[in-house]
Scaffold this active site. Structure first.
Site, mmCIF file in Angstrom:
data_model
loop_
_atom_site.group_PDB
_atom_site.id
_atom_site.type_symbol
_atom_site.label_atom_id
_atom_site.label_comp_id
_atom_site.label_asym_id
_atom_site.label_seq_id
_atom_site.Cartn_x
_atom_site.Cartn_y
_atom_site.Cartn_z
ATOM 1 N N ARG A 1 10.317 2.686 9.749
ATOM 2 C CA ARG A 1 9.176 1.955 9.195
ATOM 3 C C ARG A 1 8.469 1.202 10.313
ATOM 4 N NH1 ARG A 1 9.318 -3.031 4.854
ATOM 5 N NH2 ARG A 1 7.067 -3.090 4.467
ATOM 6 N N HIS A 2 7.146 1.135 10.221
ATOM 7 C CA HIS A 2 6.345 0.407 11.204
ATOM 8 C C HIS A 2 6.754 -1.065 11.295
ATOM 9 C CE1 HIS A 2 4.138 -1.789 8.098
ATOM 10 N NE2 HIS A 2 4.145 -0.657 7.415
ATOM 11 N N GLY A 3 6.362 -1.715 12.381
ATOM 12 C CA GLY A 3 6.613 -3.136 12.560
ATOM 13 C C GLY A 3 5.774 -3.986 11.614
ATOM 14 N N ASN B 1 2.114 -7.982 5.597
ATOM 15 C CA ASN B 1 3.539 -8.019 5.248
ATOM 16 C C ASN B 1 3.985 -9.473 5.112
ATOM 17 O OD1 ASN B 1 4.211 -5.270 7.410
ATOM 18 N ND2 ASN B 1 4.331 -5.202 5.183
ATOM 19 N N GLN C 1 -0.294 -3.151 1.224
ATOM 20 C CA GLN C 1 -1.162 -2.545 2.232
ATOM 21 C C GLN C 1 -1.638 -1.159 1.824
ATOM 22 O OE1 GLN C 1 0.183 -4.273 6.394
ATOM 23 N NE2 GLN C 1 1.874 -3.305 5.349
ATOM 24 N N GLY C 2 -0.707 -0.337 1.332
ATOM 25 C CA GLY C 2 -1.088 1.031 0.997
ATOM 26 C C GLY C 2 -1.734 1.709 2.188
ATOM 27 N N GLU D 1 1.197 5.940 4.167
ATOM 28 C CA GLU D 1 1.724 5.167 3.038
ATOM 29 C C GLU D 1 1.106 5.649 1.732
ATOM 30 O OE1 GLU D 1 3.923 3.820 1.408
ATOM 31 O OE2 GLU D 1 4.092 1.771 2.189
#
Length: 196
Positions: free
Chosen positions: A8-10, A15, A21-22, A78
């Site tokens: 998963r991205h940072g 967040n 975010q989608g 996403e």
């Protein structure tokens, strides 16, 4: 069998504030960049093929983590949350409690207004994993929580009702074993943080 490590991205500012975010292209936050700089790919994946969602937060995470540019693939994007993007789940549950409860009870068929269902995310991820399985070389794919949840569905049969079958944490990678016939197995989660 092809090993594929999903990461998963940072973290982003959205967040941190609990916003959905989608497919909104929210960048990594300064704190997020600093966190990713402390991650390391496991030795077995250090020279792996590198793929990423085209969204900036995932692409930048891949570049920091691997020190090179990834191959971008829309199938790693996403889940689209449509009109819910930018909102908070708690806020939505408070504002439209009956509608949210009914929608969430649908599991794989949950669908935000003008958005995408987890079942659709599973279908696009399955397509990518079938392609990756044709080449036995390891692969790393930097993506999103919704994509990792879809991988758990494909590997374990989880119906997205109740808790995921394994703990989801940003500092873990999720190793899949992808077979040419389309079968996907989940290996143990792999820590990305190095010991202090």
């Amino acid at each position: 069998m092809t090993p594929v490590l999903l990461i998963r991205h940072g973290p982003t500012a959205w967040n941190a504030s609990g916003r959905i975010q989608g497919q909104t292209d929210v960048p990594l936050s300064p704190r997020g960049r600093a966190e990713v700089q402390g991650w390391r790919l496991p030795a077995a994946f250090a020279d792996a093929r590198l793929f990423s969602s085209p969204l900036g937060r995932a692409r930048e995470t891949a570049e920091i983590l691997a020190g090179r540019s990834p191959t971008l693939d829309l199938r790693l994007s996403e889940m689209s949350w449509g009109r819910f993007e930018g909102r908070r789940l708690a806020e939505l549950r408070a504002k439209i409690p009956a509608a949210m409860a009914a929608n969430e009870a649908r599991g794989l068929d949950f669908r935000p207004p003008d958005g995408e269902s987890p079942r659709e995310v599973c279908a696009r991820l399955q397509s990518l994993l079938r392609e990756l399985a044709a080449d036995p070389r390891p692969a790393v794919a930097v993506c999103h929580k919704g994509v990792i949840r879809a991988a758990l569905v494909l590997a374990t049969g989880w119906d997205m009702r109740g808790r995921p079958p394994v703990r989801l944490a940003r500092t873990l990678g999720y190793e899949l074993h992808c077979h040419e016939g389309g079968r996907i197995e989940l290996a143990a989660p792999v820590p990305l943080l190095t010991a202090a």
